[in-house]
Write an enzyme that holds these catalytic residues in place. Sequence first.
Site, PDB file in Angstrom:
ATOM      1  N   SER A   1       0.843  -1.182   0.000  1.00 16.41           N
ATOM      2  CA  SER A   1       0.000   0.000   0.000  1.00 16.41           C
ATOM      3  C   SER A   1       0.887   1.244   0.000  1.00 16.41           C
ATOM      4  O   SER A   1       1.676   1.435  -0.928  1.00 16.41           O
ATOM      5  CB  SER A   1      -0.964  -0.036   1.195  1.00 16.41           C
ATOM      6  OG  SER A   1      -1.970   0.936   1.062  1.00 16.41           O
TER       7      SER A   1
ATOM      8  N   ASP B   1      -8.899  -4.815  -5.910  1.00 16.21           N
ATOM      9  CA  ASP B   1      -8.514  -3.865  -4.868  1.00 16.21           C
ATOM     10  C   ASP B   1      -9.393  -2.618  -4.957  1.00 16.21           C
ATOM     11  O   ASP B   1      -9.338  -1.886  -5.945  1.00 16.21           O
ATOM     12  CB  ASP B   1      -7.037  -3.483  -5.053  1.00 16.21           C
ATOM     13  CG  ASP B   1      -6.476  -2.717  -3.866  1.00 16.21           C
ATOM     14  OD1 ASP B   1      -7.252  -2.050  -3.158  1.00 16.21           O
ATOM     15  OD2 ASP B   1      -5.248  -2.772  -3.655  1.00 16.21           O
TER      16      ASP B   1
ATOM     17  N   HIS C   1      -7.647  -5.412  -0.979  1.00 14.30           N
ATOM     18  CA  HIS C   1      -6.450  -4.582  -0.828  1.00 14.30           C
ATOM     19  C   HIS C   1      -5.240  -5.346  -0.299  1.00 14.30           C
ATOM     20  O   HIS C   1      -4.127  -4.838  -0.339  1.00 14.30           O
ATOM     21  CB  HIS C   1      -6.748  -3.383   0.080  1.00 14.30           C
ATOM     22  CG  HIS C   1      -5.640  -2.393   0.149  1.00 14.30           C
ATOM     23  ND1 HIS C   1      -4.958  -1.947  -0.971  1.00 14.30           N
ATOM     24  CD2 HIS C   1      -5.051  -1.768   1.195  1.00 14.30           C
ATOM     25  CE1 HIS C   1      -4.025  -1.091  -0.614  1.00 14.30           C
ATOM     26  NE2 HIS C   1      -4.056  -0.967   0.695  1.00 14.30           N
TER      27      HIS C   1
END
Length: 719
Positions: free
Chosen positions: A590, A665, A697
């Site tokens: 991320s 995602d 995600h």
Amino acid sequence: MKKLFFLLVAINICLSTTIAQEKKMLTPEDAAYLNYEVYPRGMNVKWLANTDKYIFPDKENPNNLMIQEVNGKNANVFLTLDQVNSYLNQAGLDSVRRIPNLSWIDNNKAYYYSMDKKNNMINLNLLDIKSKSISKITSMPTEAENMTVALPTLKVAYTIDNNLYVADGENQIQITYNPENVVAGQSVHRNEFAIDGGIFWSEDGMKLAFYNMDERMVTDYPLVDITERVATSKPIKYPMAGMTSHIVKLHVYNFETGKELMIKTGEPEDQYLTAITWNPDNEKIYIGVLNRGQNHLKFNEYSTINGEYLQTIFEDTDEQYVEPVGPAHFLPNNNEEFVWLAQRDGFYHIWKHNTITKEAKQITKGDFVVTLFYGFDKKGENVYYTSTEVSPLERHFYKVNIKNGKKVKITKEHGTHNVSVSASGRYFIDNYSSTDVARNVDIMDLNGNFVKRLHEAEDPLKNYNIGTIELGTLEAEDGQTLYTRMIKPYNFDPNKKYPVIIYVYGGPHAQMITDSWTADAGIYLHYLSQEGFIVFTLDNRGSADRGEAFEQVIHRQCGQAEMRDQKVGIDYLKSLPYVDADRIGTDGWSYGGFMSTNMKIHYPEDVKVSTAGGPVMDWKYYEIMYGERYMDTPEENPEGYELTSLENKTDKLEGKLMIIHCTTDPVVVWQHSLVFIENCIHNGKQIDYFVYPGHDHNVMGPDRAHLINKITEYFKANL
């Protein structure tokens, strides 16, 4: 003599090797949360409502719920599974295999949810210890989500699809009749601004406030479902930075009149509504109204009789951004005074506000962050909270007197403390861990005196080949302290040179290094270390709980100060005699994927190999709420977006980089890495790429072991 010395050394090495071989090796499954045995065991202990007694499952017989006085020598059986099933049988309800998860209303009554398979419903049941009975209060369809109970009425608000309902006894009340893409009773603004849910009951349970979010004007973003023979599009509403956002309103339904009204929060509609707080009088409600630029917050009072604006209690402004972490908390038996957490002097502190005089008084002060507000004592004279006052790595529990500011530090042992205060306020349960405590659960009094230990977890890794953890500090370019963590392999030899994996996150709302079990490293990083790597982490500027100057340096230029801090860490690593300076890699997910890619592109002479999962590659593809807080809009900050974009820097890419992305995602959409790959192709850059179909995600469940193995083998092959 030399021969004897070398013989002893050889024997010692052989013994060390034998001992190490006798211990277990971690597996990818262990690192993927699939083996609970490698995590410290806790204790499910709670205060019984309105008492200084605590309840917990019997270790010998988990089907028994035990109760004990704080100063009592022995525990007694409070509730058994047989009793529960006897009460259920009397009420004509289905039996259960274990004692339900009970939410205590008082010292006799508790409610819980259960499945009614016969009628295909979810029941809300009430257990009454005194009358030895269980009764069904109400029920909801099995499709119900976001179920929220009102006390004392035991009505249940819930959502099905995009509409809001209330179960009240035998009645099912539909509150909203929304068209498609207008959503009631759910979280809004993509869960930013401390928003957790969209249903807010008044204290008397007779009024219900709820978010109503109109997303019809927001662009559809396509996610692809490949589970069908012909893949289908499953679009989500995803407002990208600078684009049209959704419109949120707060509505209130009155059960006495059966009428609904909308709170008149005014123009512009393109604003954020957060920190929803009821006045204890049940007639007024408060909303933190934050402008889209996120630099001006008004905490407004509204009437729930007619929805009209009444007054602004306070306003907060900031050159960079204001990030509310509400709601407000009214003092006990007080309709006029509340406390609020705000970062007005550079650190989050507790402030007391008066709705009549508008007076604001700062309760906590200092160069530290109040991380959690726990509530008040019975009289409302003291507030309880945890903070970083001792160290940014620790969380300690305090009480402070609202009038005179007298403060008491209650927790003593170093580490990270989570607490629960008894009804009288005389005792608290301290659930904590530290770098040398896996998990302890203690009872303390409110002067910080130890009363008794309820639970002490064994170190679950004591029989595994675990390397040493070393915490340290470095200095950022502006003089601020940067905390570091290094994990060395279990068979570390200072005379050898080791490859290093820098595990990085680096973004807001996260702190990777704390004084807690394994220093917050978890099993994954220990697994990488076990496989022969030194694993290093540095919490750069921009990460959480260090104050405004530390965090807001990233504003309008995400990744820049963070990279320079990480370079300080790299230079430190290269100075160590046991680090192979030519074999340094980075790994992150991320924001960490964004940082890992950044470091690979900008420091090719330092970083040989990188892996990046779910990475932000250009902030113009990221959502409005988070993205515009830190970067403003692309129109307002074109230079910043150009500077921080990675898709336009693929010509600088050298060496080995593996990008990993989940195909569905909804946070960092797949487009980020696909566009990056496209630019790599245009610039003739070879890159490794891997996807996880159907994951969001991050990769969870059994497939996570595959992910961990994938990353580990990539570093083994290339670093």
